[in-house]
Motif scaffolding. Sequence first.
Motif, PDB file in Angstrom:
ATOM      1  N   UNK A 128      25.822 102.483  24.484  1.00 22.67           N
ATOM      2  CA  UNK A 128      26.118 101.904  23.169  1.00 22.67           C
ATOM      3  C   UNK A 128      27.349 101.000  23.232  1.00 22.67           C
ATOM      4  N   UNK A 179      33.960 111.838  17.164  1.00 28.23           N
ATOM      5  CA  UNK A 179      32.701 111.263  16.660  1.00 28.23           C
ATOM      6  C   UNK A 179      32.792 109.763  16.411  1.00 28.23           C
ATOM      7  N   UNK A 180      33.650 109.116  17.142  1.00 31.80           N
ATOM      8  CA  UNK A 180      33.628 107.648  17.181  1.00 31.80           C
ATOM      9  C   UNK A 180      34.169 107.228  18.560  1.00 31.80           C
ATOM     10  N   UNK A 181      34.369 105.922  18.734  1.00 32.58           N
ATOM     11  CA  UNK A 181      34.753 105.414  20.052  1.00 32.58           C
ATOM     12  C   UNK A 181      36.260 105.215  20.201  1.00 32.58           C
ATOM     13  N   UNK A 209      26.660 107.135  25.181  1.00 35.85           N
ATOM     14  CA  UNK A 209      27.914 106.526  24.719  1.00 35.85           C
ATOM     15  C   UNK A 209      28.189 105.240  25.488  1.00 35.85           C
ATOM     16  N   UNK A 237      33.985 111.189  23.036  1.00 37.55           N
ATOM     17  CA  UNK A 237      33.229 110.805  21.834  1.00 37.55           C
ATOM     18  C   UNK A 237      33.121 111.994  20.879  1.00 37.55           C
ATOM     19  N   UNK A 238      32.764 113.152  21.407  1.00 38.49           N
ATOM     20  CA  UNK A 238      32.568 114.319  20.536  1.00 38.49           C
ATOM     21  C   UNK A 238      33.889 114.846  19.957  1.00 38.49           C
TER      22      UNK A 238
END
Lengths: 239, 239
Positions: A59, A136-138, A56, A132-133
């Motif tokens: 990225x 499922x996005x930032x 994460x 994140x989990x």
Amino acid sequence: MLEDPRRQKKLKILIQKLGLPVTAPVDLSLLDLALTHPSISSTHNYEQLEFVGDSVVRLISAELLMEIYPQEPVGEFAAIRSIIVSDRILAELAESFGIEPYLLIGSNATGNPAGRQSWLADAFEAVLGALYLSTHNMDLIRPWLDQALATRAAEVLRDPARFNYKDALQEWTQRKYKILPKYQVRQNKQVELPQHENRFVAEVWLQERHLGKGYGRSKKAAEQAAAKDALLLIKANNN
Amino acid sequence: MLEDPRRQKKLKILIQKLGLPVTAPVDLSLLDLALTHPSISSTHNYEQLEFVGDSVVRLISAELLMEIYPQEPVGEFAAIRSIIVSDRILAELAESFGIEPYLLIGSNATGNPAGRQSWLADAFEAVLGALYLSTHNMDLIRPWLDQALATRAAEVLRDPARFNYKDALQEWTQRKYKILPKYQVRQNKQVELPQHENRFVAEVWLQERHLGKGYGRSKKAAEQAAAKDALLLIKANNN
């Protein structure tokens, strides 16, 4: 589901410390796990979340560098990122956001101060993994992490000498060629004073390819200078 | 904005090949860039998107492995992931999704078949980067990529001998200790037949620490066996 109401309450305070609203859709069970060191449990701990969180932060750093410095070549991105996602910086971020008091860790582990940077960085990555989990996005991360990472990236660009060029070069050669650079250091015969800043000369090679050369007061400083020279060459060649 | 209507039309066909609806919110300029090899332009090419996409596929793999194999230790995740995100597998995925015909590449680059695996993998990562940056989440990627990655992960778990343990071990030691494992190979004196499958014996070390031992018909096979032994040890120790 995280059952313990006191732990729940504490973790909600942490969420607000990160600058998120208390109603943010954070999975508190995951956040609890992210803040559980392996000394507490060999199976129920932050290791899997750390594995996710490591990706994460890489990225987000890649995306952020591309946004802020669209003109920089990719070699420079890799160098800057290897520094801003290093244990040292991640541990500093964990401290600045006040994460340590929420970490469950056995006294046998805290007794070893040498490990502190490492578990602070690991727990920080695990927290990123948990956030994140959760969505499922930032969305639960970038609002508070972007500025901190951007500040570090700007520091690296402004004053690169404070940072570790050897690590950055190694990450680049590993990524690109799956081999490590080799350093050769010798005394600089043109200099006789022991404290002279050019006392040692280092050269760095990637197999047969000469990557860079640098001078320093110590062997270590000369190697860092050679790694910096190599990174600047890579930057100039834009590869 | 991507101006060329013929290129637009082609890229929309590619989007559908990936199993996405033609109306999917893909940034076509980014997708075009992702499919532009550096031989076409030294500045306007896929390199930055590849840097982002490399992190995207690592994050998706981490998340996916945690979802499918929640009981596996993290050491095993790192080993499997290093294989499923290798150039070899990513190039295979690029081929299976039919990406190659959409890649703009100079004939000087295609003339070198040795580089093909590498630029197919790079372009595939860049496509992932472009899709991620179109929405800032994995919605345009996971619907079609998850199954492909899960299949590869299952293959690795079922028949690990087909894959490269040395690479996997190296990724683990690099990540954990920033050093490379060292191999020592010798002839196995207990075996005299030249084609015997235990003809060579390899040992792998991480500085002073003995990680594993393996036998093989060739030096290379013995090293792979030693790396496998080391990975199983790491798995058993759950670190």
